[in-house]
Design a protein around this motif. Structure first.
Motif, PDB file in Angstrom:
ATOM      1  N   ALA A 130       0.854  -1.202   0.000  1.00 47.11           N
ATOM      2  CA  ALA A 130       0.000   0.000   0.000  1.00 47.11           C
ATOM      3  C   ALA A 130       0.875   1.231   0.000  1.00 47.11           C
ATOM      4  O   ALA A 130       1.803   1.357   0.787  1.00 47.11           O
ATOM      5  N   VAL A 131       0.565   2.157  -0.888  1.00 45.31           N
ATOM      6  CA  VAL A 131       1.298   3.411  -0.971  1.00 45.31           C
ATOM      7  C   VAL A 131       0.323   4.520  -0.611  1.00 45.31           C
ATOM      8  O   VAL A 131      -0.738   4.639  -1.201  1.00 45.31           O
ATOM      9  N   THR A 132       0.698   5.315   0.373  1.00 50.10           N
ATOM     10  CA  THR A 132      -0.153   6.417   0.773  1.00 50.10           C
ATOM     11  C   THR A 132       0.516   7.741   0.405  1.00 50.10           C
ATOM     12  O   THR A 132       1.718   7.850   0.423  1.00 50.10           O
ATOM     13  N   ALA A 133      -0.323   8.702   0.079  1.00 49.66           N
ATOM     14  CA  ALA A 133       0.222  10.003  -0.312  1.00 49.66           C
ATOM     15  C   ALA A 133       0.431  10.900   0.874  1.00 49.66           C
ATOM     16  O   ALA A 133      -0.056  10.750   1.909  1.00 49.66           O
TER      17      ALA A 133
END
Length: 76
Positions: free
Chosen positions: A73-76
């Motif tokens: 998961a990549v979060t901004a």
């Protein structure tokens, strides 16, 4: 695509279950770190004479497989 990873072993009794090369106490992440730092396959083979070139190639293949099998998961 079939990937032959017969040189990568995972044994809870060796290096607490880390993937290693042929049951040796040389974990795959060590090989990857050496390559990332600029060591060549020849350099690694000199430093670890118990390894063979195919061991290093399979370590890279294992890393490729392991990173494609997980979702990050990549979060901004």
């Amino acid at each position: 695509m079939y990937m032959n990873l017969d040189r990568i072993t995972i044994d809870p009794e060796i290096m607490p279950g880390q993937p290693c090369i042929r049951g040796l106490r040389i974990p795959v992440p060590i090989i990857l770190r050496l390559l990332a730092k600029g060591k060549t396959i020849s350099n690694i083979l000199e430093d670890y004479p118990e390894l063979e070139e195919e061991d290093i190639k399979q370590a890279l293949s294992f890393a490729s497989w392991a990173t494609t099998e997980k979702t990050i998961a990549v979060t901004a």
